[in-house]
Design a protein around this motif. Structure first.
Motif, PDB file in Angstrom:
ATOM      1  N   ALA A  12      45.939  29.881  43.521  1.00 13.58           N
ATOM      2  CA  ALA A  12      45.982  28.448  43.216  1.00 13.58           C
ATOM      3  C   ALA A  12      44.863  28.062  42.246  1.00 13.58           C
ATOM      4  CB  ALA A  12      45.875  27.629  44.492  1.00 13.58           C
ATOM      5  N   GLU A  13      43.678  28.604  42.450  1.00 18.04           N
ATOM      6  CA  GLU A  13      42.551  28.290  41.572  1.00 18.04           C
ATOM      7  C   GLU A  13      42.785  28.828  40.160  1.00 18.04           C
ATOM      8  OE1 GLU A  13      39.051  27.030  39.869  1.00 18.04           O
ATOM      9  OE2 GLU A  13      40.108  26.318  41.638  1.00 18.04           O
ATOM     10  N   ALA A  14      43.312  30.030  40.047  1.00 18.18           N
ATOM     11  CA  ALA A  14      43.592  30.597  38.729  1.00 18.18           C
ATOM     12  C   ALA A  14      44.634  29.759  37.994  1.00 18.18           C
ATOM     13  CB  ALA A  14      44.065  32.045  38.864  1.00 18.18           C
ATOM     14  N   ALA A  33      38.733  29.477  33.379  1.00 14.67           N
ATOM     15  CA  ALA A  33      40.041  30.100  33.583  1.00 14.67           C
ATOM     16  C   ALA A  33      39.920  31.621  33.605  1.00 14.67           C
ATOM     17  CB  ALA A  33      41.015  29.650  32.507  1.00 14.67           C
ATOM     18  N   ARG A  34      39.112  32.176  32.710  1.00  9.12           N
ATOM     19  CA  ARG A  34      38.925  33.625  32.686  1.00  9.12           C
ATOM     20  C   ARG A  34      38.253  34.112  33.968  1.00  9.12           C
ATOM     21  NH1 ARG A  34      41.620  36.889  31.177  1.00  9.12           N
ATOM     22  NH2 ARG A  34      39.954  38.391  31.073  1.00  9.12           N
ATOM     23  N   LYS A  35      37.247  33.376  34.433  1.00 10.18           N
ATOM     24  CA  LYS A  35      36.561  33.762  35.672  1.00 10.18           C
ATOM     25  C   LYS A  35      37.528  33.723  36.854  1.00 10.18           C
ATOM     26  CE  LYS A  35      31.841  32.460  34.473  1.00 10.18           C
ATOM     27  NZ  LYS A  35      30.711  31.565  34.794  1.00 10.18           N
ATOM     28  N   ALA A  36      38.339  32.676  36.916  1.00 10.31           N
ATOM     29  CA  ALA A  36      39.299  32.550  38.007  1.00 10.31           C
ATOM     30  C   ALA A  36      40.348  33.658  37.938  1.00 10.31           C
ATOM     31  CB  ALA A  36      39.964  31.177  37.969  1.00 10.31           C
ATOM     32  N   THR A  38      39.952  36.667  36.577  1.00  8.82           N
ATOM     33  CA  THR A  38      39.305  37.920  36.939  1.00  8.82           C
ATOM     34  C   THR A  38      39.186  38.051  38.452  1.00  8.82           C
ATOM     35  OG1 THR A  38      38.088  37.984  34.857  1.00  8.82           O
ATOM     36  CG2 THR A  38      37.206  39.302  36.657  1.00  8.82           C
ATOM     37  N   ALA A  39      38.768  36.985  39.119  1.00  2.00           N
ATOM     38  CA  ALA A  39      38.661  37.008  40.580  1.00  2.00           C
ATOM     39  C   ALA A  39      40.022  37.261  41.216  1.00  2.00           C
ATOM     40  CB  ALA A  39      38.064  35.702  41.087  1.00  2.00           C
ATOM     41  N   ALA A  40      41.050  36.621  40.688  1.00  5.98           N
ATOM     42  CA  ALA A  40      42.399  36.802  41.225  1.00  5.98           C
ATOM     43  C   ALA A  40      42.882  38.235  41.005  1.00  5.98           C
ATOM     44  CB  ALA A  40      43.362  35.807  40.571  1.00  5.98           C
ATOM     45  N   GLN A  41      42.623  38.787  39.836  1.00  8.40           N
ATOM     46  CA  GLN A  41      43.056  40.153  39.562  1.00  8.40           C
ATOM     47  C   GLN A  41      42.350  41.153  40.478  1.00  8.40           C
ATOM     48  OE1 GLN A  41      42.438  40.046  35.225  1.00  8.40           O
ATOM     49  NE2 GLN A  41      44.574  40.648  35.057  1.00  8.40           N
ATOM     50  N   LYS A  42      41.081  40.915  40.772  1.00  7.25           N
ATOM     51  CA  LYS A  42      40.351  41.796  41.686  1.00  7.25           C
ATOM     52  C   LYS A  42      40.957  41.754  43.089  1.00  7.25           C
ATOM     53  CE  LYS A  42      35.958  41.855  39.288  1.00  7.25           C
ATOM     54  NZ  LYS A  42      34.528  41.463  39.329  1.00  7.25           N
ATOM     55  N   ALA A  43      41.637  40.658  43.420  1.00 11.79           N
ATOM     56  CA  ALA A  43      42.306  40.531  44.716  1.00 11.79           C
ATOM     57  C   ALA A  43      43.737  41.065  44.667  1.00 11.79           C
ATOM     58  CB  ALA A  43      42.307  39.070  45.158  1.00 11.79           C
ATOM     59  N   GLY A  44      44.119  41.639  43.535  1.00 13.35           N
ATOM     60  CA  GLY A  44      45.447  42.236  43.418  1.00 13.35           C
ATOM     61  C   GLY A  44      46.527  41.298  42.921  1.00 13.35           C
ATOM     62  N   ILE A  45      46.150  40.175  42.357  1.00 13.16           N
ATOM     63  CA  ILE A  45      47.120  39.207  41.838  1.00 13.16           C
ATOM     64  C   ILE A  45      47.364  39.518  40.368  1.00 13.16           C
ATOM     65  CG2 ILE A  45      47.552  36.767  41.391  1.00 13.16           C
ATOM     66  CD1 ILE A  45      45.609  36.191  43.760  1.00 13.16           C
ATOM     67  N   LEU A  47      48.805  38.951  36.428  1.00 15.60           N
ATOM     68  CA  LEU A  47      48.874  37.845  35.468  1.00 15.60           C
ATOM     69  C   LEU A  47      50.235  37.166  35.512  1.00 15.60           C
ATOM     70  CD1 LEU A  47      47.011  39.365  32.393  1.00 15.60           C
ATOM     71  CD2 LEU A  47      46.179  37.641  33.987  1.00 15.60           C
ATOM     72  N   THR A  48      51.265  37.932  35.793  1.00 13.62           N
ATOM     73  CA  THR A  48      52.609  37.361  35.906  1.00 13.62           C
ATOM     74  C   THR A  48      52.661  36.342  37.037  1.00 13.62           C
ATOM     75  OG1 THR A  48      53.572  39.404  35.059  1.00 13.62           O
ATOM     76  CG2 THR A  48      55.046  37.895  36.223  1.00 13.62           C
ATOM     77  N   GLU A  49      52.045  36.664  38.177  1.00 10.41           N
ATOM     78  CA  GLU A  49      52.019  35.721  39.290  1.00 10.41           C
ATOM     79  C   GLU A  49      51.276  34.435  38.913  1.00 10.41           C
ATOM     80  OE1 GLU A  49      51.609  37.402  43.520  1.00 10.41           O
ATOM     81  OE2 GLU A  49      50.588  38.842  42.200  1.00 10.41           O
ATOM     82  N   ILE A  50      50.206  34.595  38.181  1.00  6.68           N
ATOM     83  CA  ILE A  50      49.416  33.419  37.771  1.00  6.68           C
ATOM     84  C   ILE A  50      50.229  32.565  36.811  1.00  6.68           C
ATOM     85  CG2 ILE A  50      47.342  32.656  36.535  1.00  6.68           C
ATOM     86  CD1 ILE A  50      45.992  35.244  37.644  1.00  6.68           C
TER      87      ILE A  50
END
Length: 53
Positions: A12-14, A33-36, A38-45, A47-50
């Motif tokens: 949601a934050e990303a 946006a980049r920081k959010a 990166t954090a999301a990707q580290k959690a396995g999310i 870019l398509t989901e975002i």
């Protein structure tokens, strides 16, 4: 449950951060946006989901 909640919060934050950047176009929103993302990707999310809002 906590891991799912955290994942959903990161997603949601990303998404929120990228919407803010698209709207404003400012460097500050881009950095947020980049920081959010990166954090999301580290959690396995992905870019398509975002992007799939």
């Amino acid at each position: 449950m906590a891991a799912t909640n955290t994942r959903e919060q990161l997603l949601a934050e990303a998404r929120r951060a990228w919407r803010a950047y698209v709207t404003s176009g400012t460097d500050e929103d881009y950095i947020a946006a980049r920081k959010a993302t990166t954090a999301a990707q580290k959690a396995g999310i992905s870019l398509t989901e975002i992007r799939d809002q």
